[in-house]
Design an enzyme around this catalytic site. Structure first.
Site, PDB file in Angstrom:
ATOM      1  N   GLY A   1       1.138  -1.171  -0.336  1.00 42.67           N
ATOM      2  CA  GLY A   1      -0.306   0.319   0.068  1.00 42.67           C
ATOM      3  C   GLY A   1       0.439   0.832  -0.097  1.00 42.67           C
ATOM      4  N   ALA A   2       1.586   1.260  -0.947  1.00 44.75           N
ATOM      5  CA  ALA A   2       2.930   2.336  -0.921  1.00 44.75           C
ATOM      6  C   ALA A   2       2.304   3.562  -1.024  1.00 44.75           C
ATOM      7  CB  ALA A   2       3.802   2.401  -1.737  1.00 44.75           C
TER       8      ALA A   2
ATOM      9  N   GLY B   1      -0.001   5.047   0.693  1.00 46.89           N
ATOM     10  CA  GLY B   1      -1.361   5.185   2.043  1.00 46.89           C
ATOM     11  C   GLY B   1      -0.604   6.502   2.859  1.00 46.89           C
TER      12      GLY B   1
ATOM     13  N   ALA C   1       2.020   4.450   4.802  1.00 40.70           N
ATOM     14  CA  ALA C   1       3.391   4.026   4.226  1.00 40.70           C
ATOM     15  C   ALA C   1       4.428   4.850   3.446  1.00 40.70           C
ATOM     16  CB  ALA C   1       2.506   2.979   3.015  1.00 40.70           C
TER      17      ALA C   1
ATOM     18  N   ARG D   1      -2.001  -0.905  -5.929  1.00 39.18           N
ATOM     19  CA  ARG D   1      -2.614  -1.095  -6.987  1.00 39.18           C
ATOM     20  C   ARG D   1      -3.352  -0.683  -8.263  1.00 39.18           C
ATOM     21  NH1 ARG D   1      -8.445  -0.086  -4.183  1.00 39.18           N
ATOM     22  NH2 ARG D   1      -7.418   2.153  -3.500  1.00 39.18           N
TER      23      ARG D   1
ATOM     24  N   LEU E   1      -5.039  -6.577  -3.318  1.00 34.78           N
ATOM     25  CA  LEU E   1      -5.014  -7.414  -1.584  1.00 34.78           C
ATOM     26  C   LEU E   1      -5.828  -8.868  -2.110  1.00 34.78           C
ATOM     27  CD1 LEU E   1      -5.174  -4.473   1.162  1.00 34.78           C
ATOM     28  CD2 LEU E   1      -3.381  -6.638   0.524  1.00 34.78           C
TER      29      LEU E   1
ATOM     30  N   SER F   1      -4.188  -1.258   4.240  1.00 40.08           N
ATOM     31  CA  SER F   1      -5.712  -1.680   4.775  1.00 40.08           C
ATOM     32  C   SER F   1      -5.989  -0.810   3.984  1.00 40.08           C
ATOM     33  CB  SER F   1      -6.216  -2.119   5.957  1.00 40.08           C
ATOM     34  OG  SER F   1      -6.850  -2.757   6.353  1.00 40.08           O
TER      35      SER F   1
ATOM     36  N   LYS G   1     -10.547  -4.989  11.054  1.00 43.60           N
ATOM     37  CA  LYS G   1      -8.783  -5.013  11.914  1.00 43.60           C
ATOM     38  C   LYS G   1      -8.958  -5.387  12.495  1.00 43.60           C
ATOM     39  CE  LYS G   1      -6.208  -2.757  11.119  1.00 43.60           C
ATOM     40  NZ  LYS G   1      -5.693  -1.519   9.242  1.00 43.60           N
TER      41      LYS G   1
ATOM     42  N   VAL H   1      -4.426   8.190  13.527  1.00 40.38           N
ATOM     43  CA  VAL H   1      -3.117   8.811  13.204  1.00 40.38           C
ATOM     44  C   VAL H   1      -2.987  10.256  12.556  1.00 40.38           C
ATOM     45  CG1 VAL H   1      -0.949   8.987  11.685  1.00 40.38           C
ATOM     46  CG2 VAL H   1      -2.898   6.641  12.457  1.00 40.38           C
TER      47      VAL H   1
END
Length: 349
Positions: A17-18, A20, A23, A42, A71, A92, A168, A198
């Protein structure tokens, strides 16, 4: 160059998931530490955006590559982890509104985690650090002010909870069960990270849905502050903790809560008003009655995500992460202001 830096340059880390929020900061930390990184996306359409955002803070120097992987599909994952010593499984789904069908979140979260772990085990990856959530710790429980949650606590799936919280919890449970079931010859190490809400700056013109309530306050999408509490953490501190958990031998087999003190939403609004009021932002700070929030949630699905949290404190302990990983969260003021600055810079507030 030190021996440790030389060694890390030979190590490849796959980050899922680079594109994100977390990420991209993990990738930045890894590159700054001398690692080579392979990010999964993706679509390759995000590649230039990611490289530009991260490249503004570190010399990439040919150490960042990308693989397409989804995923929900097996294709691409063997290639994604081939030759990697470590995997940071950060990808995710995070909803902007409650889904019509909870499986829209549960399936990619749980099956995606298992897909990554299978590929990592087959490829001989040494350790996987999986990004879970505080939602896998505190959900489904009564939360009186005296209750302090730690890594020994798990969300209670027998009690009602939102689709995200359930996804989760089920994904992290499935990950631990999978690693435990592996034969000795294919056993890999697993660490899971359980951050709270976050906040912090985004490295690309995008943002985390966890920062949406900051945007709503800046935009005056809501007339005041719901009576909700969060345990905030900064994305920069979360990313640093991921890298530390990847490196530290003693982290193997452990969960780590990454979260600050219980924080009412009104405290965040007061920070925003103090910092951005002089810039022309009329941030609402009035406390809103719970009944009004429940009414608004009928028309705004994003608001619906917070209804289960009304009036409930979130008191957790991050002592394990502080002691083992050196985790320290930034001040609330810095977290909130950097989030707002990033939203404004990207035209989202």
């Amino acid at each position: 160059m030190t021996a440790s830096a030389s060694k890390s340059e030979k190590d490849l880390v796959t980050v899922t998931g680079a594109s994100g929020f977390i990420a991209t900061h993990c990738i930045l930390n890894l590159l700054q530490a001398g690692y080579r990184v392979r990010g999964t996306v993706r679509s390759f359409k995000r590649r230039e955006e990611i490289e530009t955002g991260i490249g503004a803070h570190v010399d990439i120097g040919g150490r960042l590559e990308f693989v397409e992987a989804d995923l929900l599909q097996d294709e691409g994952w063997a290639e994604a982890v081939e030759g990697a010593r470590y995997v940071l499984h950060v990808a995710s789904p995070l909803p902007s509104a409650p889904p019509d069908d909870e499986m829209e979140l549960i399936t990619p979260a749980r099956e995606g985690a298992l897909r990554v772990l299978r590929a990592a085990s087959d490829a001989g990856v040494e350790r996987v650090v999986l990004t879970s959530s505080l939602a896998a710790v505190t959900s489904g429980h009564e939360r009186p002010p005296s209750r302090i949650f730690d890594e020994g606590d798990w969300s209670d799936l027998s009690r009602p909870m939102g689709a995200y919280e359930k996804s989760k919890t089920m994904a992290e449970r499935a990950a631990w069960d999978f690693v435990e079931s592996l034969p000795a010859g294919k056993r890999l190490e697993l660490v899971t990270m359980n951050p709270g809400v976050v906040l912090g700056p985004s490295l690309i013109p995008d943002y985390s849905m966890s920062a949406e309530f900051v945007g709503k306050l800046l935009r005056k999408d809501v007339p005041g502050c719901p009576k909700i509490n969060i345990a905030p953490t900064d994305v920069r501190d979360v990313a640093a903790a991921h890298v530390a958990a990847m490196q530290l031998a003693e982290a193997n087999g452990k969960r780590f809560i990454l979260a600050g003190e219980n924080t009412p939403m009104r405290d965040i609004a007061l920070v925003l008003r103090g910092e951005f009021g002089p810039r022309g932002y009329r941030v609402p700070t009035m406390q809103l009655p719970n009944l009004l929030i429940r009414l608004v949630a009928k028309f705004d699905k994003a608001i619906g995500l917070i209804v289960p949290e009304l009036g409930r404190p979130t008191n957790v302990s991050s002592k394990r992460a502080e002691q083992l990983l050196g985790y320290q969260h930034r001040s609330l003021h810095e977290m909130v202001v950097s989030t707002a600055d990033s939203l404004i810079h990207n035209g989202l507030a």
